[in-house]
Design an enzyme around this catalytic site. Structure first.
Site, PDB file in Angstrom:
ATOM      1  CB  SER A 191      -4.709   6.148  -4.053  1.00  0.00           C
ATOM      2  OG  SER A 191      -4.609   6.914  -2.881  1.00  0.00           O
ATOM      3  CE1 TYR A 194      -4.146   0.608  -1.319  1.00  0.00           C
ATOM      4  CE2 TYR A 194      -3.622   2.915  -0.884  1.00  0.00           C
ATOM      5  CZ  TYR A 194      -4.439   1.954  -1.454  1.00  0.00           C
ATOM      6  OH  TYR A 194      -5.547   2.341  -2.171  1.00  0.00           O
TER       7      TYR A 194
END
Length: 336
Positions: free
Chosen positions: A144, A157
């Site tokens: 990401s 996360y």
């Protein structure tokens, strides 16, 4: 960009029951690969497997929790026995919590880490056990832009994605040292229209949402397939990812202040959060495993920057021709 394998035959996808994993599994099957599907929800996996079989490929659904290293290794052994030698292993499984750090319990933080980070480590180790002895194969880490630029309200996360990048960089050096032909790549994703925002544990006033711009999971699937079949160290998907990574290198302190002011509103819907809604942190949420999430009205089905990045020779040739044409035109006018 050299090809690694134009048509991988056996592919493993973790987190394959919904969202990016589901899209990737179907994309590989459309291109002739047999796919092993790993996630926790057996019923959802069987639905994906049926879709793969309709495409004429073999599917092997395996229900397990990626935090269980022994189960992951056993799954890899089963894939090798029942489907054949693993060509591509895609690490994608994740869970998350939307909340400030002060409102996350230690056990919840550990759970996100165990699935989203350790799950990638166990998956990578399981794949390497088979790939190294054959001296071939590709491991795709679905990352990401948050692996480079963390944002508030997703600390667990973001920490896991940073850890995956560090782990992957270290492993890549080790494989280079032993002159291994096993390739490890990381695909840095933008915000995606997946179901995670409808089942993630949330302690915000509003229901969680991805930070715009949002892309459909099929965009991620195309990027994963490309990364699995080309020798690229990393692939950044979407201009928003490119911009965030570059901006963080250029002005991280400014981004800290910007996100402190804007990231709260940008990660919440106007709909108030339901504190009693089912969350997938510890157990899967039945009947919500879909390909796409709730943001189809704004999600983009394509990415121009991804196309340009995966067609560099064409892009360079077109840019060269355009510059040459501009120079010739200006010379004709007498400007140069």
């Amino acid at each position: 960009m050299p090809f690694l394998s134009c048509t991988p035959k056996i592919v493993v996808v973790t987190g394959a029951s919904a969202g990016v994993g589901r899209a990737a599994a179907l994309h590989f099957a459309q291109r002739g690969a047999n796919v092993a599907l790993i996630a926790r929800d057996a019923e959802a996996l069987e639905t994906v497997a049926e879709g793969i079989r309709l495409l004429g490929a073999h599917a092997l659904p395996i229900a397990l929790d990626m935090s269980d290293a022994n189960a992951v290794h056993a799954a890899a052994e089963r894939v090798e026995r029942e489907l054949g030698p693993i060509d591509v292993w895609v690490n994608n499984a994740m869970v998350t919590v939307f909340a400030p750090v002060t409102e996350i319990e230690p056990a919840e933080f550990a759970r996100v880490t165990d699935v989203t980070y350790h799950g990638y480590v166990w998956g990578t180790m399981a794949a390497l056990r088979h790939m190294r002895r054959r001296n071939r194969g590709t491991i795709v880490q679905v990352g990401s832009a948050l692996a480079y630029r963390a944002i508030p309200l997703q600390s667990a996360y973001c920490g896991a994605k940073f850890a995956i990048r560090g782990f992957t960089d270290a492993l890549r050096c080790e494989l280079l040292h032993e002159k291994s032909r096993v390739h490890v790549t990381m695909v840095q994703m933008p915000a995606l229209n997946t179901p995670q925002f409808d089942w993630a544990l949330c302690r915000l006033p509003g229901e969680p949402r991805p930070v715009a711009p949002v892309y459909e999971p099929e965009v991620a699937a195309r990027a994963i397939f490309w990364a699995a079949t080309h020798k690229r160290r990393e692939l950044d998907v979407g201009f928003s990812s490119v911009k965030a990574i570059f901006a963080n290198r250029l002005a991280p302190a400014w981004l800290d202040r910007y996100l402190a002011h804007h990231a709260w509103r940008g990660q919440q819907r106007k709909t108030p959060a339901d504190p009693g809604r089912a969350a997938d942190l510890w157990e899967p949420v039945p009947d919500k495993h879909r390909l796409r999430g709730s943001f189809g009205d704004e999600a983009r089905a394509g990415s121009a920057s991804l196309w340009l990045d995966t067609h560099r020779r064409t892009t360079f040739a077109a840019a060269t021709l355009a510059l040459a044409a501009l120079f010739a035109w200006r010379r004709h006018r007498g400007d140069v």
